[in-house]
Design a protein around this motif. Structure first.
Motif, PDB file in Angstrom:
ATOM      1  N   CYS A 147       0.837  -1.199   0.000  1.00 31.46           N
ATOM      2  CA  CYS A 147       0.000   0.000   0.000  1.00 31.46           C
ATOM      3  C   CYS A 147       0.876   1.254   0.000  1.00 31.46           C
ATOM      4  CB  CYS A 147      -0.862  -0.028   1.259  1.00 31.46           C
ATOM      5  SG  CYS A 147      -1.828   1.462   1.506  1.00 31.46           S
ATOM      6  N   TRP A 152       0.166   4.204   0.809  1.00 36.79           N
ATOM      7  CA  TRP A 152      -0.047   5.042   1.997  1.00 36.79           C
ATOM      8  C   TRP A 152       0.709   4.464   3.195  1.00 36.79           C
ATOM      9  CZ3 TRP A 152      -0.848   9.548   3.706  1.00 36.79           C
ATOM     10  CH2 TRP A 152      -1.344   9.785   4.990  1.00 36.79           C
ATOM     11  N   CYS A 194      -2.023   3.885   8.127  1.00 35.58           N
ATOM     12  CA  CYS A 194      -3.099   3.942   9.111  1.00 35.58           C
ATOM     13  C   CYS A 194      -2.559   3.428  10.451  1.00 35.58           C
ATOM     14  CB  CYS A 194      -4.269   3.086   8.640  1.00 35.58           C
ATOM     15  SG  CYS A 194      -4.909   3.616   7.029  1.00 35.58           S
ATOM     16  N   CYS A 243      -2.608  -0.399  11.101  1.00 33.51           N
ATOM     17  CA  CYS A 243      -2.307  -1.317   9.999  1.00 33.51           C
ATOM     18  C   CYS A 243      -0.879  -1.857  10.023  1.00 33.51           C
ATOM     19  CB  CYS A 243      -2.550  -0.607   8.665  1.00 33.51           C
ATOM     20  SG  CYS A 243      -2.153  -1.653   7.264  1.00 33.51           S
ATOM     21  N   GLY A 272      -3.247  -3.856   0.227  1.00 26.81           N
ATOM     22  CA  GLY A 272      -3.152  -2.524  -0.384  1.00 26.81           C
ATOM     23  C   GLY A 272      -4.328  -2.350  -1.321  1.00 26.81           C
ATOM     24  N   ARG A 312      -8.086   1.310  -1.964  1.00 33.51           N
ATOM     25  CA  ARG A 312      -8.297   2.625  -1.345  1.00 33.51           C
ATOM     26  C   ARG A 312      -9.183   3.445  -2.280  1.00 33.51           C
ATOM     27  NH1 ARG A 312      -5.107   5.008   2.555  1.00 33.51           N
ATOM     28  NH2 ARG A 312      -5.177   6.948   1.384  1.00 33.51           N
ATOM     29  N   LYS A 366      -6.248   7.931   7.991  1.00 31.91           N
ATOM     30  CA  LYS A 366      -6.575   7.152   6.799  1.00 31.91           C
ATOM     31  C   LYS A 366      -5.921   7.701   5.536  1.00 31.91           C
ATOM     32  CE  LYS A 366      -8.401   3.719   4.882  1.00 31.91           C
ATOM     33  NZ  LYS A 366      -8.285   2.325   5.294  1.00 31.91           N
TER      34      LYS A 366
END
Ligand code: SF4
Ligand SMILES: [Zn+2]
Length: 332
Positions: A37, A39, A45, A48, A86, A117, A153
């Motif tokens: 992912c 992010w 997050c 996560c 992801g 996402r 997020k």
């Protein structure tokens, strides 16, 4: 100690049951090991730890080898779920050409669910997408403040709305994941947040899945948990959320808690965890809140007290652990 990762094998494969248009069906689940992912590699997050199942070394050839391994285990299950830790629609993780290979391989499947996402769910990425697709988006909470401060997020409720609209236009069903009890919320605030979020997300979704936070390794939530500043939600809270959520929404409501009944997952006490988890599972298929009638245990009084006391004390910490000074408990 570093883990040896075989880039040519999926991170996991298992079978379970799910529902397609009211029918309970056999379901094949695989988690592809991908570059992960985007992010998660920026800020991520707070709860996560999925980046453990990803590495930048994964190439399209590795993905192809993983798909072959998955196909060896696939026995024509009607539903297929493909997770990547992801976003399946992020081309950096799953190149478009490979995406088509995945759909073509599972030619017997009626429905293929994958996660993404919100920012990758657009008219452009959905153009020509296989008509058997179902997209799962982790909205976690429909409260902008919770999303930003308690979950981090990295997208907004408005981004989720845009994704949901794009799915609606493309006639692709949406499954929304909500997170029960992000850090920094009291037990009561967490329940209210998820009930409100069910009411919100169910307007856009074919199904809403409530995921109680489980404490994953290497996360901010884990640091709070180790200090006694975080307790995963009570199963009584999950029951309350599902019961109230059912009355507020028309779409299917479900929960399949990871780590349920352990210290790191949603739990009550040893005496009632299993009974309640079984009731949650039955509810997830049957949608009948009567599954929760008659559930009893002495620990319910403790939960009711906590729902009041945390607010009065103005704290979100694990009050029971502070009061018993038991900060060295078994962190399974
Ligand atoms: S978007 Fe999903 S995979 Fe990415 S960091 Fe958040 S929870 Fe993890
Ligand atoms: Zn109990």
């Amino acid at each position: 100690m570093s883990r040896t990762i075989d880039l040519k094998r999926p991170a996991a494969i298992w079978k379970e049951q799910d529902v397609i248009e009211g029918r309970r069906v056999d379901t094949f689940v695989t988690i592809f090991l991908t570059t992960g992912c985007w992010w998660s590699s920026k800020k991520g997050c707070l709860m996560c730890g999925y980046n453990i199942d990803s590495t930048p070394r994964v190439t399209e050839e590795h993905l192809r080898a993983q798909l072959s391994r998955a196909m060896e285990r696939y026995k024509g299950e009607a539903m297929v779920k493909i997770y990547t830790s992801g976003s399946f629609l992020d081309e950096r993780e799953i190149p478009t050409s490979f995406r088509d290979e995945v759909f073509n391989s599972f030619d017997e499947a009626e429905r293929i669910l994958f996660e993404s996402r919100a920012e990758f769910v657009t008219p452009a990425t959905l153009k020509d997408i296989d008509h058997r697709s179902q997209v799962a988006i982790g909205l976690e909470s429909a409260d902008e403040r919770v999303l930003r401060k308690c979950i981090r997020k990295g997208f907004t409720v408005e981004d989720y709305n845009s994704a949901a609209n794009a799915l609606y236009d493309a006639d692709i069903p949406l499954r929304t994941y909500l997170l029960l009890k992000p850090p920094f919320l009291t037990e009561r605030a967490a329940v209210e947040d998820t009930v409100m979020s069910i009411a919100y997300a169910s307007r856009f979704s074919e199904s809403v899945s409530v995921n109680p936070t489980n404490v994953q390794k290497g996360t901010v939530v884990e640091s709070l948990f180790r200090r006694g500043d975080y307790r995963p939600p009570w199963l009584w809270s999950l029951v309350e959320v599902l019961r109230r959520g059912r009355a507020l929404s028309k779409c299917r409501l479900m929960s399949s808690p990871s780590g349920g009944g352990t210290m790191r997952g949603v739990h009550n006490c040893d005496a009632c965890d299993k009974n309640i988890l079984d009731a949650v599972q039955r509810f997830s298929f049957e949608q009948n809140v009567e599954e929760f009638d008659g559930l009893k245990c002495g620990c319910r009084e403790e939960w009711i007290a906590l729902m009041d006391v945390q607010g009065t004390m103005g704290t979100t910490v694990d009050v029971a652990r502070y009061l018993s000074s038991d900060l060295e408990f078994d962190q399974r």
